[in-house]
Every structure is written in structure tokens, then in C-alpha cells.
Design a protein around this motif. Structure first.
Motif, PDB file in Angstrom:
ATOM      1  N   MET A 268     -46.403  15.396   8.778  1.00 17.75           N
ATOM      2  CA  MET A 268     -45.928  14.703   9.875  1.00 17.75           C
ATOM      3  C   MET A 268     -44.588  14.088   9.556  1.00 17.75           C
ATOM      4  O   MET A 268     -44.538  13.458   8.328  1.00 17.75           O
ATOM      5  CB  MET A 268     -46.612  13.672  10.532  1.00 17.75           C
ATOM      6  N   ARG A 269     -43.435  14.423  10.201  1.00 20.13           N
ATOM      7  CA  ARG A 269     -42.400  13.525   9.771  1.00 20.13           C
ATOM      8  C   ARG A 269     -42.421  12.166  10.400  1.00 20.13           C
ATOM      9  O   ARG A 269     -42.609  12.206  11.839  1.00 20.13           O
ATOM     10  CB  ARG A 269     -40.900  14.326  10.467  1.00 20.13           C
ATOM     11  N   ARG A 270     -41.952  11.221   9.623  1.00 15.19           N
ATOM     12  CA  ARG A 270     -42.289   9.684  10.222  1.00 15.19           C
ATOM     13  C   ARG A 270     -40.943   9.092  10.369  1.00 15.19           C
ATOM     14  O   ARG A 270     -40.475   8.159   9.649  1.00 15.19           O
ATOM     15  CB  ARG A 270     -43.131   8.924   9.210  1.00 15.19           C
ATOM     16  N   LYS A 271     -40.310   9.377  11.264  1.00 14.31           N
ATOM     17  CA  LYS A 271     -38.950   9.147  11.591  1.00 14.31           C
ATOM     18  C   LYS A 271     -39.045   8.114  12.840  1.00 14.31           C
ATOM     19  O   LYS A 271     -40.253   8.247  13.671  1.00 14.31           O
ATOM     20  CB  LYS A 271     -38.051  10.314  12.241  1.00 14.31           C
ATOM     21  N   ASN A 272     -38.112   7.364  13.067  1.00 10.67           N
ATOM     22  CA  ASN A 272     -38.253   6.305  13.979  1.00 10.67           C
ATOM     23  C   ASN A 272     -37.841   7.004  15.288  1.00 10.67           C
ATOM     24  O   ASN A 272     -36.923   8.261  15.289  1.00 10.67           O
ATOM     25  CB  ASN A 272     -37.326   5.149  13.735  1.00 10.67           C
ATOM     26  N   VAL A 273     -38.195   6.751  16.403  1.00  8.99           N
ATOM     27  CA  VAL A 273     -37.696   7.315  17.826  1.00  8.99           C
ATOM     28  C   VAL A 273     -37.222   6.086  18.603  1.00  8.99           C
ATOM     29  O   VAL A 273     -37.783   5.318  18.760  1.00  8.99           O
ATOM     30  CB  VAL A 273     -38.797   7.994  18.631  1.00  8.99           C
ATOM     31  N   VAL A 274     -35.801   6.384  19.192  1.00  6.94           N
ATOM     32  CA  VAL A 274     -35.399   5.728  20.137  1.00  6.94           C
ATOM     33  C   VAL A 274     -34.900   6.395  21.314  1.00  6.94           C
ATOM     34  O   VAL A 274     -34.112   7.255  21.237  1.00  6.94           O
ATOM     35  CB  VAL A 274     -33.953   4.881  19.606  1.00  6.94           C
ATOM     36  N   TYR A 366     -45.055   1.319  15.157  1.00  4.55           N
ATOM     37  CA  TYR A 366     -44.750  -0.054  15.847  1.00  4.55           C
ATOM     38  C   TYR A 366     -43.910   0.350  17.037  1.00  4.55           C
ATOM     39  O   TYR A 366     -43.146   1.256  17.055  1.00  4.55           O
ATOM     40  CB  TYR A 366     -44.071  -1.031  15.192  1.00  4.55           C
ATOM     41  N   SER A 367     -44.242  -0.198  18.286  1.00  6.38           N
ATOM     42  CA  SER A 367     -43.671   0.191  19.656  1.00  6.38           C
ATOM     43  C   SER A 367     -43.128  -1.048  20.131  1.00  6.38           C
ATOM     44  O   SER A 367     -43.862  -2.260  20.467  1.00  6.38           O
ATOM     45  CB  SER A 367     -44.644   0.980  20.216  1.00  6.38           C
ATOM     46  N   ALA A 368     -42.142  -0.941  20.860  1.00 10.47           N
ATOM     47  CA  ALA A 368     -41.489  -2.036  21.677  1.00 10.47           C
ATOM     48  C   ALA A 368     -40.771  -1.491  23.126  1.00 10.47           C
ATOM     49  O   ALA A 368     -39.801  -0.610  22.698  1.00 10.47           O
ATOM     50  CB  ALA A 368     -40.704  -2.935  21.043  1.00 10.47           C
ATOM     51  N   TYR A 425     -30.760  -5.300  21.619  1.00  8.32           N
ATOM     52  CA  TYR A 425     -31.568  -4.235  21.303  1.00  8.32           C
ATOM     53  C   TYR A 425     -31.525  -3.569  19.813  1.00  8.32           C
ATOM     54  O   TYR A 425     -32.370  -3.720  19.036  1.00  8.32           O
ATOM     55  CB  TYR A 425     -31.406  -3.183  22.223  1.00  8.32           C
ATOM     56  N   ALA A 426     -30.165  -3.381  19.624  1.00  5.31           N
ATOM     57  CA  ALA A 426     -29.986  -2.970  18.174  1.00  5.31           C
ATOM     58  C   ALA A 426     -30.321  -3.943  17.095  1.00  5.31           C
ATOM     59  O   ALA A 426     -31.002  -3.545  16.213  1.00  5.31           O
ATOM     60  CB  ALA A 426     -28.455  -2.371  17.946  1.00  5.31           C
ATOM     61  N   MET A 427     -30.020  -5.009  17.067  1.00  4.68           N
ATOM     62  CA  MET A 427     -30.314  -6.191  16.308  1.00  4.68           C
ATOM     63  C   MET A 427     -31.691  -6.226  16.133  1.00  4.68           C
ATOM     64  O   MET A 427     -32.608  -6.489  14.895  1.00  4.68           O
ATOM     65  CB  MET A 427     -29.597  -7.542  16.508  1.00  4.68           C
ATOM     66  N   LYS A 428     -32.704  -6.486  17.239  1.00  5.55           N
ATOM     67  CA  LYS A 428     -33.971  -6.801  17.230  1.00  5.55           C
ATOM     68  C   LYS A 428     -34.720  -5.533  16.473  1.00  5.55           C
ATOM     69  O   LYS A 428     -35.693  -5.698  15.670  1.00  5.55           O
ATOM     70  CB  LYS A 428     -34.633  -6.852  18.626  1.00  5.55           C
ATOM     71  N   MET A 429     -34.370  -4.212  16.545  1.00 10.42           N
ATOM     72  CA  MET A 429     -34.729  -3.292  15.920  1.00 10.42           C
ATOM     73  C   MET A 429     -34.839  -3.190  14.390  1.00 10.42           C
ATOM     74  O   MET A 429     -35.683  -2.788  13.463  1.00 10.42           O
ATOM     75  CB  MET A 429     -34.136  -1.850  16.222  1.00 10.42           C
ATOM     76  N   THR A 430     -33.908  -3.978  13.873  1.00  7.85           N
ATOM     77  CA  THR A 430     -33.753  -4.280  12.526  1.00  7.85           C
ATOM     78  C   THR A 430     -34.770  -5.179  11.848  1.00  7.85           C
ATOM     79  O   THR A 430     -35.258  -5.232  10.608  1.00  7.85           O
ATOM     80  CB  THR A 430     -32.217  -4.875  12.296  1.00  7.85           C
ATOM     81  N   GLU A 431     -35.384  -5.871  12.749  1.00  5.66           N
ATOM     82  CA  GLU A 431     -36.443  -6.767  12.427  1.00  5.66           C
ATOM     83  C   GLU A 431     -37.823  -6.147  12.491  1.00  5.66           C
ATOM     84  O   GLU A 431     -38.911  -6.736  11.992  1.00  5.66           O
ATOM     85  CB  GLU A 431     -36.587  -8.052  13.438  1.00  5.66           C
ATOM     86  N   PRO A 435     -42.291   3.062  10.270  1.00  2.17           N
ATOM     87  CA  PRO A 435     -41.602   3.544  11.627  1.00  2.17           C
ATOM     88  C   PRO A 435     -41.807   3.168  12.902  1.00  2.17           C
ATOM     89  O   PRO A 435     -42.794   2.431  13.036  1.00  2.17           O
ATOM     90  CB  PRO A 435     -42.045   5.284  11.443  1.00  2.17           C
ATOM     91  N   PHE A 436     -40.984   2.980  13.729  1.00  6.45           N
ATOM     92  CA  PHE A 436     -41.002   2.400  15.320  1.00  6.45           C
ATOM     93  C   PHE A 436     -40.629   3.520  15.987  1.00  6.45           C
ATOM     94  O   PHE A 436     -39.944   4.319  15.926  1.00  6.45           O
ATOM     95  CB  PHE A 436     -40.424   1.185  15.219  1.00  6.45           C
TER      96      PHE A 436
END
Length: 660
Positions: A268-274, A366-368, A425-431, A435-436
Motif C-alpha cells: 500500500m502507498r501511504r500518501k496523504n489525500v486532500v 487520521y481524518s478531518a 485548512y492548509a495550516m491545520k494540516m501541518t499539525e 498519513p492523513f
């Protein structure tokens, strides 16, 4: 008392009933004309390719049903109450008729955002909105002429009803004759009322529904002119929208289509998804999708999206699965198209359901979910949590972040402006821990079509379409979002998905057709360059997002989605499906668009060549004006569409939206 006076006295009850019904017909006719004039750009060809007599016939049938429903109480009051109650009866009639008029005129405005007549689901759709009075007030000011017309008609109805109730007021008939007159009126009215409500006299006639309007028009979008809003709402009260059509046996169904996607082999590729869901950002507004428009001179209103398009994976034909925001969420995030009514306004929303967050959550993601409106708005928070998102960030969470302007960034109607919220949104993802998987639903490219005060001189109305300046503003906000995202450590390890929830006001004829109304963009962007780029010559839809992402990540478990993995499906096997507001399913595959009413084909078009859908290839006798090989393809497509519908209905009814 003369013989004429006696006759009038004897018939006075029947005359009062008849004239009140006639007045109601006149009000419904007036409302339909206003509906047409308010949306005339959508119905430019309605009289050129439809028989005026068929339009009139259909309108009268649906108006008769609504008139009988709305006047049944009034008729009973006229027949049963003594004449001293005449004024009260006129008040009841005026209020009921005025409400029907208001529903029709209000829906003339709301049609611009839904493309259909309003049904009872509207009460669930806006159940959590606290700004409805503000929105209604703004719409009243914007459409003041409709408000004025409603008031004038309301007053005229009141005056005319009073005059009608005065007919035969001073009857000198014996009591037995008056009672006989009233009883006879009721005996005649009851069968007419029942037949009118049902839409016909014979016992073989099924009570008409919203979908019956399609038989009177060539285009499903035009069926709203045949319908009226009171009928649409009455007919959808307490209706169970999902039932198994049983087109095929379970064994045969399994050989035609299944929404079950099997595991993909490999690590599995463990890339983030936006996932970026952009409000009302129709495909028409992006120049890169439309270099054929206006003689090749069309530039669109989204220069940043044009640049992103060049770096992304795109597709020739891309469609939304619904026409409302609440349709987009299930389609994009869970692979569930909108059939009949919005999924999470039906009892099936209580089923176990998953989606991109729920599936990736099984593998440690993690998901949001982010939406700048008041928490709970549109039911987005509830749906996000139901499908597996661990956290929700809305207007409340934005207001608590000291890095941003809090309530000063509220647009006054719906949500936080796109520019600051996308930065949040962009800044929160840095926290977040990688992968998320995250999703954002923007809001600024929406009615009432305004931009922040500081941009009013930058983004002005440049034509008659008020959304264009909002599209330019949101496009700028997206550009700034990516400028910020590029500086974050998670950026290169992320797949971005861009789409819109639905389309909006269209300028070009091809985006006003039954199919064009669903023309939404769909892009996959991988900054690392690992995912393929360029344009694939195939059909894509919102429900393809889930299987395409999970397929690319090599997700190792089975799941449910009514779409395909676009990277691993031959172009000729890609397809799209949606459901019109007038009860037709639309299925796009290969060169053809099929319109299906649940029992049989309604129309077939070669949508690639006939972009304005003017030539129905299905002849009046039910045969197709095509070579045998093409007829066989369409028969196979119809079977697949039926299988898609049947699997959808079965899984909704039996609570099988996840693999247990």
C-alpha cells in the motif's frame, strides 16, 4: 321569487364550488407563467420542440391534482357550513390558495439552484440552518417583483372569493331543497376529486407521480413546467423512496454489475489525500475544459485552475452525480450517487456507511473534514462523522484560532470567506500526523454572489452572470491555498482531488441541457509526479473518486462504491449516472446518453455529436434509429443501468453499504 332566481338559489352551492375551483386553476396558470418567465433562459426551446397542446394537457392534469388536494377542505366547508360562515370560508380559501401561489413563485427562484421542483425533503435539507430568515429576506428584496405579484394576486383572490360566496346569499328555498342541493354538489364533487387527485378515472390508472410529467415533454429539465410545487410536495410526504425493482434475479444481477471493489495487490502507498469540494464550481467556468467554446476564444473565469489542470490527471467528460450540495458529499466521499432523493435525507442514511475516511482509517490514517459554515450546517458534520472522519473543523474552530480573523471573516450569510478558511485548512494540516485524509467544502461561490469588501473593486460583475466574480475570487483563494501548501512538509506526499459539489448558473447552451446541468470538473493532482498526468479520453464521475484513489493507493480490503477505478478501467467501460429532478435516470457510456424512467427508455442521444441533445434516437414506436451493432450496445447499457439501480436499491433497503 322568479323561476330564474329559484334555479340560481338551487344551484348556488355548486356554482360557488365551481367558481372557486376555476379561480384556483387561474392562479396555478399565472404561477406557471411566472415560473417560466423567471427561468426563461433554461426553457429557450420549449415551444419549438414540444407540442403546445401536450404541454397544456400535462399542465392541466397536474394542476387538477393539486387543485383537488388544496380545495377539498374548502369544498367541504362550502357544502357543510351555514351561509353565516361565508366570510370564514373565503379566508380559508384565500390562505390555502395564497400558500400554493407562494410555493410556486418561491420555487421559481429556488429552481435556479436545484434544477427541479421542490419536494418535502427541503425541510430536512435546511433543518439545521439558522440563517434562513436572512436568506429569505435577501431573496425577497432581490425578487421584489414576485413578492409584489404574489400580494396583488392574493388580494384579487380574496376579493373574488368574497364575491363568489355572495352568489345565492338570500336563498328563499325550503330547507329540504337547500340540503338536497348541497348533498348533490358533494356527490358530484367527490368522484371528480378522487379522479383528479389520481390523474385519471379508471381503476387501471396508477396515481400520478412527479415522474409522469416526463411523458409530456422532450427534455426532463422541462418537466418542471408541467409540474407544480404543491403537487410535488404533497406527493412526497412520507414516501419510502427506495424499493427493489427486481429487474433481475440475484444470480443474473451478479453477472451484470456489482458495486463491490476487490482488494488491490501490492504494498500500500501511504500518501496523504486532500479532497477539495468547491461550491458551485461548474466545469463551464474553467477555460481548460472549454477551449472549443466561443470559437476557441473562451478563457473562463478560473486562471489558476487552468494552470492546475495542466499539471493534473483529467478526463474528457466529467459529471456530478447530483444537483445539490447534499448530493455531492455522498458521491464524492463515499461513492454513493443521488437516486430519487438526497441520500442522507432518507431513512437509509441510518445505514452503516463508509467512505474514503472510514476505509483509510482502517489503515491508520487520521481524518478531518472542514467546512466554514456554522457547525452542523446542511448535515455535513453528521455525514462526515458517519462515514469515518475523526474530527470536524467549522466556523467555531476557525474562530478559536488566533492566527486568523475569527468572526470578522464571516460572509454574513453562509460561512467564512474562502480565502481565510482555505489558509486555515492548509495550516491545520501541518499539525496532523501523517498519513492523513482530509476534505474541505468551500462556500463563497454561492448565492447571494458577493465577494469580500476589500475585493469588490477587484472582482466586479463583468456580465449578467453574478457568480462569475465569485468564481474568480474562489480561484484566487485556491491559488493562495496551494502557495501555502507547497511550503508545508506534507505537500509532496499528498494526492489532491479537485471537484465541485454541483453546477450553477450556465451561459452556454450545452451546459443547459439535461446532461450539461451535471457538468462538474474532476482533477487528480500529485505534486510528486508519481500519479499519471494528462488527459484521459474517457467518462468520469464523482463516484469514481473513491475507487480511483483507493486503487492508486493499493488499498488491500474490499469496499462498496458505485463507480470505477479510472486508472485501471478501459475507456470504453467508464460511465456516469445521475437522476434528474423529474424522475429520470441518466446513464452515459460510450457515445450515448440513455434516459430511463425506471421501466423503459425515455430517450437516447449521441451526446458527443449531438451536444445540445436535439435528436432523440428513440422513435415513437420504441425502436432505435441506429445500426444493429449500436442497438446491441444500447441494450447492454440499459441492462447495466438497471443493474446499477437494482444493486443500489437492494443495498439501501437491506443496509448493505459496507462489507461486513
Amino acid at each position: 321569487m322568479t323561476s330564474n332566481q329559484k334555479a340560481m338559489s338551487l344551484l348556488s352551492c355548486a356554482v360557488r364550488v365551481f367558481l372557486h375551483l376555476l379561480l384556483s386553476y387561474a392562479v396555478f396558470f399565472f404561477a406557471r407563467v411566472a415560473y417560466f418567465l423567471e427561468n426563461k433562459d433554461v426553457f429557450t426551446d420549449v415551444f419549438s420542440h414540444n407540442s403546445p397542446w401536450r404541454l397544456l394537457e400535462g399542465s392541466l392534469m397536474f394542476d387538477t391534482s393539486a387543485v383537488m388536494y388544496t380545495n377539498a377542505l374548502v369544498v367541504l366547508l362550502i357544502v357543510l357550513l351555514p351561509r353565516k360562515w361565508d366570510k370564514a370560508v373565503s379566508i380559508v380559501y384565500t390562505l390555502i390558495t395564497g400558500l400554493a401561489l407562494t410555493m410556486n413563485l418561491g420555487d421559481a427562484v429556488y429552481f435556479q439552484y436545484t434544477g427541479k421542483r421542490t419536494t418535502m425533503s427541503v425541510f430536512n435539507e435546511f433543518a439545521n440552518e439558522s440563517n434562513l430568515l436572512q436568506i429569505l429576506g435577501a431573496e425577497t428584496l432581490r425578487h421584489w417583483y414576485l413578492f409584489l405579484l404574489a400580494f396583488l394576486v392574493f388580494y384579487a383572490v380574496w376579493r373574488l372569493s368574497r364575491r363568489i360566496m355572495g352568489i345565492g346569499k338570500h336563498s328563499l328555498l325550503p330547507r329540504w331543497a337547500e340540503i338536497s342541493s348541497r348533498a348533490l354538489t358533494l356527490l358530484v364533487f367527490v368522484p371528480f376529486c378522487i379522479a383528479g387527485m389520481r390523474g385519471g378515472w379508471t381503476t387501471a390508472v396508477r396515481p400520478i407521480t412527479v415522474s409522469n410529467a416526463n411523458q409530456y415533454v422532450r427534455r426532463p429539465a422541462e418537466a418542471v413546467l408541467i409540474l407544480n410545487t404543491p403537487f410535488s410536495m404533497i406527493r412526497t410526504v412520507g414516501k419510502n423512496v427506495f424499493h427493489d425493482p427486481r429487474y433481475f434475479s440475484d444470480e443474473e444481477l451478479a453477472t451484470i454489475y456489482s458495486p463491490v471493489h476487490e482488494p488491490v495487490k501490492g504494498e500500500m502507498r501511504r500518501k496523504n489525500v486532500v479532497v477539495l469540494i468547491v461550491e458551485s464550481f461548474g466545469r463551464e467556468y474553467i477555460g481548460a475544459y472549454n477551449d472549443h467554446l466561443d470559437g476557441g476564444k473562451y478563457k473562463g473565469y478560473a486562471p489558476f485552475m487552468d494552470s492546475l489542470y495542466k499539471e493534473s490527471l483529467s478526463f474528457d467528460y466529467t459529471f456530478a452525480n447530483g444537483r445539490q450540495s447534499i448530493d455531492g458529499m455522498p458521491s464524492i466521499l463515499s461513492g454513493i450517487p443521488r437516486f430519487i432523493e438526497p441520500f442522507f435525507l432518507t431513512p437509509a442514511s441510518m445505514n452503516d456507511v463508509s467512505g474514503i475516511a472510514g476505509e483509510l482509517g482502517k489503515k491508520g490514517y487520521y481524518s478531518a473534514f472542514f467546512h466554514g459554515a456554522e457547525n452542523g450546517s446542511m448535515g455535513f458534520e453528521a455525514f462526515a462523522k458517519a462515514t469515518g472522519y475523526k474530527d470536524y473543523y467549522g466556523r467555531t474552530e476557525f474562530g478559536r484560532d488566533p492566527r486568523f480573523g475569527g468572526e470578522r471573516e464571516y460572509d454574513g450569510t453562509w460561512a467564512i470567506w474562502d480565502e481565510p478558511f482555505l489558509q486555515f485548512y492548509a495550516m491545520k494540516m501541518t499539525e496532523f500526523c501523517e498519513p492523513f485524509v482530509t476534505s474541505v467544502f468551500t462556500a463563497s461561490s454561492h448565492h447571494p454572489y458577493v465577494v469580500p469588501e476589500k475585493y469588490k473593486e477587484v472582482y466586479k460583475d463583468e456580465d449578467e452572470n453574478p457568480i462569475h466574480k465569485c468564481i474568480r475570487y474562489t480561484d484566487m483563494a485556491l491559488r493562495k491555498f496551494f502557495e501555502t501548501a507547497r511550503k508545508q512538509p506534507w505537500y509532496k506526499n499528498t494526492i489532491f482531488v479537485f471537484t465541485s459539489d454541483h453546477t450553477n448558473i450556465a451561459d452556454h447552451p450545452e451546459y443547459r441541457t439535461d446532461l450539461g446541468l451535471f457538468g462538474a470538473p474532476l482533477l487528480f493532482f500529485d505534486p510528486s509526479g508519481e500519479m499519471p498526468r494528462g488527459r484521459m479520453h474517457c467518462i468520469a464521475q464523482q463516484t469514481d473518486i473513491l475507487p480511483t484513489i483507493l486503487g492508486w493507493l493499493r488499498y488491500p480490503e474490499p469496499y462498496i462504491a458505485w463507480g470505477v477505478d479510472l486508472l485501471n478501467t478501459p475507456a470504453e467501460e467508464t460511465w456516469a449516472v445521475n437522476h434528474t429532478g423529474s424522475g429520470l435516470y441518466q446513464f452515459v457510456k460510450g457515445d450515448y446518453l440513455l434516459q430511463f424512467d425506471g421501466n423503459s427508455l425515455h430517450a437516447v442521444y449521441n451526446f458527443r455529436k449531438d451536444t445540445l441533445l436535439r435528436r432523440n434516437l428513440l422513435k415513437g414506436d420504441g425502436t432505435l434509429a441506429l445500426p444493429a451493432t449500436e442497438r446491441e450496445k444500447i441494450m447492454a447499457d440499459e441492462r447495466q443501468l438497471k443493474a446499477v439501480i437494482q444493486t443500489y436499491m437492494q443495498r439501501m433497503v437491506n443496509d448493505k453499504l459496507i462489507i461486513k
